[in-house]
Design an enzyme around this catalytic site. Sequence first.
Site, PDB file in Angstrom:
ATOM      1  CD  GLU A   1      -3.097  -1.141   2.043  1.00 39.93           C
ATOM      2  OE1 GLU A   1      -3.157  -0.253   2.915  1.00 39.93           O
ATOM      3  OE2 GLU A   1      -4.014  -1.957   1.843  1.00 39.93           O
TER       4      GLU A   1
ATOM      5  CD  GLU B   1      -3.247  -5.961   3.673  1.00 40.54           C
ATOM      6  OE1 GLU B   1      -2.102  -5.599   3.398  1.00 40.54           O
ATOM      7  OE2 GLU B   1      -4.038  -5.267   4.328  1.00 40.54           O
TER       8      GLU B   1
HETATM    9  C1  GAL Z   1      -4.366  -2.614   5.072  1.00 41.79           C
HETATM   10  C2  GAL Z   1      -2.876  -2.547   5.459  1.00 41.79           C
HETATM   11  C3  GAL Z   1      -2.578  -3.456   6.619  1.00 41.79           C
HETATM   12  C4  GAL Z   1      -3.584  -3.234   7.696  1.00 41.79           C
HETATM   13  C5  GAL Z   1      -4.969  -3.507   7.151  1.00 41.79           C
HETATM   14  C6  GAL Z   1      -6.082  -3.432   8.149  1.00 41.79           C
HETATM   15  O1  GAL Z   1      -4.764  -1.546   4.334  1.00 41.79           O
HETATM   16  O2  GAL Z   1      -2.082  -2.933   4.369  1.00 41.79           O
HETATM   17  O3  GAL Z   1      -1.284  -3.222   7.088  1.00 41.79           O
HETATM   18  O4  GAL Z   1      -3.477  -1.922   8.132  1.00 41.79           O
HETATM   19  O5  GAL Z   1      -5.220  -2.565   6.146  1.00 41.79           O
HETATM   20  O6  GAL Z   1      -7.324  -3.652   7.531  1.00 41.79           O
END
Ligand code: GAL
Length: 795
Positions: A391, A468
Amino acid sequence: MNFNDSWKFYNAEANGAEQVNFNDSKWRSLNLPHDWAIEGPFDIKYNARSGGLPFHGIGWYRKSFKMDKAAKGKIVRIEFEGAMYDAYVWVNGQLVGNRPNGYIGFEFDITKFLKYDGSNNIIAVRLKPQDMSSRWYPGAGIYRSVWLKIDEPIHVKQWGSYITTPTVTKEKATIQNETTVENKTNTAVTVKVKQEYFSPEGKSVAIVDEDLKIEPNSKAISALYTVIKNPQRWDTKTPHLYNAVTTILQNGKELDSYKTRFGLRTIAFTKDGFFLNNEKVRFNGVCLHHDNGALGSAVYKRADERKLQIMKDMGTNAIRTSHNPPSREFLDLCDELGLLVLDESFDMWKMAKVENGYSVFFDQWAERDIKDMLYRDRNHPSIIMWSTGNEILEQGDKKNGWRVAKMLNDYCKEVDRTRPTTLGMNYYSNPYDNNFAQQVDIAGANYKPSNYEEIRRNYPELPFYGSETSSCTSSRGVYHLPIEKYDTHSSKHVSSYDLIGPPWAYPPDIEFHFQEKNPFVMGEFIWTGFDYLGEPTPYGGKDNSTNGQWNSDWPSRSSYFGAVDLAGFPKDRFFLYQSHWTTKPMIHLLPHWNWEGMEGKEIPVYCYTNVDEVELFINGKSKGRKVKGKDLTEIKIDFFRYEPKTFKSKYRLSWNVPYEPGTLKVVGYKEGKKVNEEVITTSGKPAKISLSVDRSKIDADGQDLAYVTIKILDKNGNFCPLADNLVTFDVKGAGEIVGVDNGSQISLESFQGKQRKAFNGMCLVILKSSKKSGIMTLKASSKSLKSAQIVIETK
Ligand code: GAL
């Protein structure tokens, strides 16, 4: 030589502590690996966002040691596998170097700073983790191993071997070995480089050698290949591992011997998926942060092994090391357990997410840091991709974002030809429009299931996966009724009906659905496998890139994202993934069945299973059968990228059951035959303690761990799902308590205590062996409960 024992530690600034004559007699004595922050206490001033633990500040370590006279004339290096962070190292009062990044190992040549006359040498290390330097709990201290390496002036360089396997079939494998040899003498030399290979059983299977000329004070690469027949391939089910032993010889005399473990396997990525040894494998992946709950970030191999075994039980076959290089031990375990790894370098580049984050060091250190990650890790068969970032805010920078992405990609290609690069991207569609996504081989999409189809349409050749996914939140054993979709709850917990998450999040079901609809997506990495310290979303803070301390819902101090809680106890979500990712019949029922005062009111009951059909019984009366895949459960969704706001899930079965105390039972059927069942019984008052241990025999090496689970039961042996009794521990014999936890994200009890309150009926004690074989006895007691005792053997 392992250099972990007998250090002195001081947790504040100490002027002149690098000097030889500095008096450290009042400092604490300890052995490494060590994380000073996990010792607590919790305090709001350390910020909930990074766990509320004292990780920022200054820490000094010193160690006194003598060098053998025989070491004179040799090359002496000190290697730190990781020090958190901004390490400055002095030997005998002289600065030998600095390394800011806490997740990268480093070594210094200290030959010229040492005394070999039998007097003491002093090594001093100063660390300075900063406030607002991390979006999670980083830990603090020399939290990985330290080594003193004494070599001949001609030796294999640090991380000097590079083994690739250009051909691997059932019949044969080509092993190519490029080994960098350093000559730290003032004359040109010719040495013999011998490579001997050992099968997984330890049998010598091939030897090759060559002469290598190395100029004075320089290095050269020996490149040799060999072909072996009938290789035992590394894969996720049978992770066979080979060893290469490199020997450097000069006039028949052995100068160095260097061992590299590796595996024989092929990986391929096409727009249709990922292939391991030519077979398509989908990523049933999890993202994991590096901390191990009550043990903090100090490396214990057993803690990582347990974590990875629990993940494997869930059906996980891939790990994303969010968002930094993990420990060597972690990668060794992934090799041994057959887990695929996405090795990630950075959470930020030049554009800061937190004001003292890595962006401060990026310009000066990024090239070195990312290359070192690859040099260190490129022989692990488990690693299948390099991630140059998570990100990254440069995604949105039209002009320069792609340039930085290209630069990092080029660095990776320089060090490893065999694996693709990737990035976890949370913007859509900017990085694709900005020529940013195009700078890596494979695109990782964070939280974009509803865009998969469109990404394929617009970029038909681009291989991609969910880097993710979900970010659903929950607290183990907590159920809030009626089911509703709230942002936060006054309890500072989150209901375990597996529906709640921040605005970019969505229940696991949504990802399952879109992955099935778009089978070219290579799979997913859920956020996260385990809860971790820090980032207590939805409490305390706003979103993942907002600065701030996240203190407004204190004592909420750790994450709710895990499928497993911080203590390693599965939450319901663990079983939802297991039902989707595994085929061995399993069945799981939720919630608990202790709803005093709710008699006659309807309680939603969910069943997660991979069998064909299930039948639910309340006190022996059937509530009817449900068919997996056909009977749907309607769930509320408020994921901002998904319309309509409701989803009919085939991944969970459900009933509304008017509450009556007693027994709730579910029976599972496969092809018409009963294969399993799960029973939940309304418990009476807490009456006794039960203990169970993950392994009753452990190594007496001063590092091995036994994890003891404490459950509170009623007098009939039924689990008490709401019990919060305070349990006190006493251990006698060949070990000690190194951590206690209960998985509650809002507990401020010390992880290092000798007692713990149960959280929803459970808590955990972690015992560590001493270096003497023997018996360790743990007694657990609590006021008004019958106590319990368990014995662990150490050998
Ligand atoms: C994402 C990020 C992670 C964590 C996650 C929580 O955007 O890459 O490190 O913060 O959100 O939902």
